[in-house]
Scaffold this active site. Structure first.
Site, PDB file in Angstrom:
ATOM      1  N   ILE A 101       0.867  -1.172   0.000  1.00 43.60           N
ATOM      2  CA  ILE A 101       0.000   0.000   0.000  1.00 43.60           C
ATOM      3  C   ILE A 101       0.906   1.225   0.000  1.00 43.60           C
ATOM      4  O   ILE A 101       1.849   1.312   0.800  1.00 43.60           O
ATOM      5  CB  ILE A 101      -0.921   0.016   1.231  1.00 43.60           C
ATOM      6  CG1 ILE A 101      -1.863  -1.197   1.208  1.00 43.60           C
ATOM      7  CG2 ILE A 101      -1.731   1.313   1.296  1.00 43.60           C
ATOM      8  CD1 ILE A 101      -2.718  -1.343   2.467  1.00 43.60           C
ATOM      9  N   CYS A 102       0.642   2.148  -0.900  1.00 41.83           N
ATOM     10  CA  CYS A 102       1.361   3.424  -0.946  1.00 41.83           C
ATOM     11  C   CYS A 102       2.872   3.183  -1.083  1.00 41.83           C
ATOM     12  O   CYS A 102       3.322   2.458  -1.969  1.00 41.83           O
ATOM     13  CB  CYS A 102       1.002   4.242   0.293  1.00 41.83           C
ATOM     14  SG  CYS A 102       1.467   5.989   0.208  1.00 41.83           S
TER      15      CYS A 102
END
Length: 330
Positions: A106-107
Site C-alpha cells: 500500500i502506498c
C-alpha cells in the site's frame, strides 16, 4: 481461514497499517469471517508510527511463516525510500514469506518490494507524489502512477493511502466475489469500486471552465448500460460537445469515456453471472457488451476467466455460502 499478515516497517503509516484489518475482517459470507488478519513487525519490539505514536503489536515476524497474503503498508523507512537498499532485518523478515503467498503493498510500501527486487520487470504503482523518486531508485520497475492499483498476479501494489482500500476490496472480490466485497465496503462505509485512477488526484492546475460535471451523465449511463452509448450520446446527455465532454470526463475520472463504460459493463456482467441464471448471451446483452463472444473477450481481458468458469466459481458458492476462491496465478 486465509491468513493475511501485515508487516509494519517503522516509521509505518498508521492509516495504511489498519486498512487490511478493516477490510478483510469485515468481508464475510453468511456471517462467517473469510480472513484472519495479523499485524507484525520485523521483531517483537513496538513499532513507531509516523503519526506520532508507537504501536505494540500482538505478533512478531513468525506471523509471516504461514501467511497466505503479506501486505507492506506505507512506510518512511530510510533504506528503501531514499537509497534503494534493503536493511538486513527487513530482508530477513521477507525471506520468511512462503513461496505460495500473495504479496501486496500500500502506498510507499512499494519501495520495500522494489528494494527486495520483487517488482523488477513488473508493472507497479505507488503514491503519485513519490513517482519521480521511485523511478530514480528503481528503473527496472514499470511504474504507472496514474492508476489506483496494479494486480500483477501474485504481486499487487496500490497508490497512496485510500487506494489501499480499493486494492483490498479488489482482492476480496477476486477471492470471494462481488457480494463479499460489497459486504466489507458497506460495513466500512466506502464505495465498493471507485472510477478512474489517481491521475484525477494529482495536484495540477486546471483551466477555468464553465463546463458542468459529467457525474450526472455517468450516473445516467449506469442505468442504461444495455443501450448503445457512444460518445455523441453521452455528450448530448451532458449538453456538451464531444470534445469538451471527453476532456472533462478524463479530468474527473482519469479515463476516456469508452474505457470507463467498458469497465462498468464488465462489472455489471460479473454481477449478473454471480446473482442470476441468465444465459451468457443475455448477460452480454443486459450489460451492453453485445454478444457472448464479446463478453468472453472482455472478461478474459479483465480477470482472465471465461463467463461460465466465472459463474461456476462464484454463483454456486454465493448461493450455498461455501464459496471456493480461485487460485491466484503464481
Amino acid at each position: 481461514m486465509h491468513l493475511v499478515t501485515v508487516l509494519a516497517l517503522e516509521p509505518v503509516v498508521g492509516y495504511d497499517m489498519h486498512i487490511p484489518q478493516q477490510i478483510f475482517t469485515t468481508a464475510r459470507r453468511d456471517g462467517e469471517r473469510l480472513y484472519d488478519v495479523r499485524i507484525c513487525g520485523v521483531d517483537n519490539r513496538p513499532v513507531r508510527v509516523g503519526a506520532g505514536y508507537t504501536a505494540v503489536l500482538d505478533h512478531g515476524p513468525e506471523a509471516l511463516d504461514c501467511a497466505d497474503t503479506v501486505i507492506i503498508p506505507g512506510t518512511m523507512v530510510n533504506g528503501p525510500r531514499h537509497h534503494g537498499t534493503l536493511p538486513a532485518d527487513i530482508a530477513a523478515a521477507l525471506a520468511r514469506i512462503p513461496s505460495h503467498a500473495r504479496v501486496m503493498s500500500i502506498c510507499t510500501g512499494a519501495f520495500v518490494l522494489a528494494a527486495a527486487g520483487l517488482l523488477d520487470g513488473r508493472r507497479a504503482t505507488t503514491h503519485w507524489a513519490y513517482a519521480d523518486d521511485f523511478r530514480a531508485l528503481y528503473p527496472k520497475v514499470e511504474l504507472d502512477e496514474n492508476v489506483l492499483f496494479v494486480d500483477d498476479g501474485d504481486v499487487l501494489t496500490s497508490a497512496g493511502l485510500a487506494a489501499g482500500v480499493d486494492l483490498c476490496l479488489h482482492v476480496v472480490r477476486g477471492d470471494h466475489g462481488s457480494e463479499a466485497a460489497n459486504v466489507a465496503a458497506r460495513h466500512c462505509v466506502v464505495p465498493p469500486w471507485r472510477d478512474g485512477g489517481q491521475s484525477q488526484f494529482i495536484d495540477r492546475p486546471l483551466a477555468a471552465t464553465r463546463d458542468g460535471s459529467t457525474a450526472a451523465t455517468r450516473a445516467w449511463a449506469l442505468q442504461h448500460l444495455a443501450e448503445p452509448l457512444d460518445l455523441a450520446t453521452l455528450a448530448a446527455h451532458a449538453t456538451m460537445s464531444p470534445r469538451t465532454f471527453s476532456r472533462r470526463f478524463r479530468e474527473e475520472t482519469g479515463l476516456p469515456p469508452h474505457t470507463w463504460l467498458t469497465r462498468q459493463r464488465v462489472l455489471h456482467a460479473r454481477h449478473l453471472l454471480e446473482s442470476t441464471d441468465l444465459p451468457v448471451d443475455r448477460v452480454a446483452a443486459e450489460s451492453g457488451l453485445g454478444s457472448a463472444a464479446s463478453l468472453r473477450h472482455h472478461l478474459n481481458a479483465s480477470i482472465g476467466v471465461a463467463p461460465l468458469a466465472y459463474r461456476r466459481t462464484f454463483a454456486a458458492g454465493a448461493r450455498s455460502g461455501k464459496l471456493n476462491a480461485p487460485q491466484t496465478p503464481r
